[in-house]
Design a protein around this motif. Structure first.
Motif, PDB file in Angstrom:
ATOM      1  N   ASN A   2      38.177  47.619  39.727  1.00 15.41           N
ATOM      2  CA  ASN A   2      39.442  46.901  39.868  1.00 15.41           C
ATOM      3  C   ASN A   2      40.603  47.885  39.789  1.00 15.41           C
ATOM      4  O   ASN A   2      40.402  49.073  39.533  1.00 15.41           O
ATOM      5  N   THR A   4      42.931  48.255  37.612  1.00 16.11           N
ATOM      6  CA  THR A   4      43.139  48.870  36.310  1.00 16.11           C
ATOM      7  C   THR A   4      42.240  50.092  36.160  1.00 16.11           C
ATOM      8  O   THR A   4      42.607  51.061  35.509  1.00 16.11           O
ATOM      9  N   ASP A   5      41.065  50.076  36.780  1.00 15.18           N
ATOM     10  CA  ASP A   5      40.191  51.247  36.754  1.00 15.18           C
ATOM     11  C   ASP A   5      40.769  52.373  37.602  1.00 15.18           C
ATOM     12  O   ASP A   5      40.577  53.543  37.282  1.00 15.18           O
ATOM     13  N   LEU A   9      46.992  52.295  32.967  1.00 15.26           N
ATOM     14  CA  LEU A   9      47.922  51.330  32.402  1.00 15.26           C
ATOM     15  C   LEU A   9      48.201  51.731  30.965  1.00 15.26           C
ATOM     16  O   LEU A   9      47.278  51.941  30.186  1.00 15.26           O
ATOM     17  N   ARG A  60      53.830  50.522  35.407  1.00 16.51           N
ATOM     18  CA  ARG A  60      52.487  50.589  34.828  1.00 16.51           C
ATOM     19  C   ARG A  60      52.507  50.863  33.324  1.00 16.51           C
ATOM     20  O   ARG A  60      51.604  51.507  32.773  1.00 16.51           O
ATOM     21  N   ALA A 101      45.497  38.414  29.567  1.00 17.63           N
ATOM     22  CA  ALA A 101      44.899  39.514  30.317  1.00 17.63           C
ATOM     23  C   ALA A 101      45.987  40.422  30.878  1.00 17.63           C
ATOM     24  O   ALA A 101      46.971  39.943  31.441  1.00 17.63           O
ATOM     25  N   SER A 103      46.766  43.907  33.355  1.00 17.38           N
ATOM     26  CA  SER A 103      46.145  44.723  34.391  1.00 17.38           C
ATOM     27  C   SER A 103      47.196  45.538  35.126  1.00 17.38           C
ATOM     28  O   SER A 103      48.370  45.186  35.167  1.00 17.38           O
ATOM     29  N   ALA A 104      46.737  46.634  35.703  1.00 15.64           N
ATOM     30  CA  ALA A 104      47.574  47.459  36.567  1.00 15.64           C
ATOM     31  C   ALA A 104      47.487  46.905  37.983  1.00 15.64           C
ATOM     32  O   ALA A 104      46.472  46.336  38.372  1.00 15.64           O
ATOM     33  N   THR A 105      48.562  47.063  38.727  1.00 12.66           N
ATOM     34  CA  THR A 105      48.590  46.649  40.124  1.00 12.66           C
ATOM     35  C   THR A 105      49.082  47.823  40.969  1.00 12.66           C
ATOM     36  O   THR A 105      49.537  48.828  40.423  1.00 12.66           O
ATOM     37  N   SER A 109      52.365  46.340  37.003  1.00  5.48           N
ATOM     38  CA  SER A 109      51.399  45.757  36.076  1.00  5.48           C
ATOM     39  C   SER A 109      51.716  44.286  35.893  1.00  5.48           C
ATOM     40  O   SER A 109      52.755  43.794  36.342  1.00  5.48           O
ATOM     41  N   GLU A 110      50.797  43.576  35.216  1.00  6.68           N
ATOM     42  CA  GLU A 110      51.014  42.158  34.979  1.00  6.68           C
ATOM     43  C   GLU A 110      50.311  41.718  33.708  1.00  6.68           C
ATOM     44  O   GLU A 110      49.351  42.355  33.257  1.00  6.68           O
ATOM     45  N   GLN A 124      54.809  39.398  36.054  1.00  5.78           N
ATOM     46  CA  GLN A 124      54.388  40.454  36.966  1.00  5.78           C
ATOM     47  C   GLN A 124      55.525  41.436  37.215  1.00  5.78           C
ATOM     48  O   GLN A 124      56.615  41.029  37.621  1.00  5.78           O
TER      49      GLN A 124
END
Length: 144
Positions: A2, A4-5, A9, A60, A101, A103-105, A109-110, A124
């Protein structure tokens, strides 16, 4: 894999222990910058366990701070900010938070807050402009 990997972040500060807790407040502060649409969630204020917390972003990077000021920002309006009390419109106060939750986008990030009444509040950050949206999974729709 994903996003985030793929992207790093950073969490700055300690996120509050809120999963499983009852929401007592949820206010988004928008910021108006001349010539641009407002960022509807420049700063987000959340209340769990009797304490207010502040959530804000850089690219991020998610910042968590306990909010201990005597005057809330929405009690002292400025011409460049507006405050939306999400709890007034979406019945989140009194709801248990079932997940949070992060996560990086591609663009930032969100943070997604899922409540027991099947509403999810998504904060977001895209290119240093944070906004919120509400997903209502009881009616299979999305509102903001």
């Amino acid at each position: 894999m994903n996003l985030t990997d793929r992207f790093e972040l950073t969490i700055n500060g300690t996120p509050p222990d809120m999963v499983g807790a009852i929401c007592e407040g949820f206010v988004c502060e928008s910021l108006r910058v001349e010539g641009e649409p407002p960022a509807s969630a420049n700063t987000t204020y959340l209340k769990f366990h009797g304490s207010w917390y502040r959530l804000y972003f850089e690219f991020r990077c998610i910042f968590w701070r306990r909010f201990e000021e005597l005057i809330f920002p929405w009690e002292d309006e400025t011409p460049w900010t507006d405050h939306v009390n999400i709890t007034d419109e979406f019945e989140i106060v009194g709801q248990r938070l079932v997940s949070c939750a992060v996560s990086a986008t591609d663009e930032g990030s969100e943070v997604a807050f899922a409540f027991e009444n099947r509403l999810t509040v998504l904060i977001q950050d895209r290119n240093d402009r944070a906004s919120y949206s509400i997903a209502d999974y009881t009616h299979e729709g999305k509102r903001n």
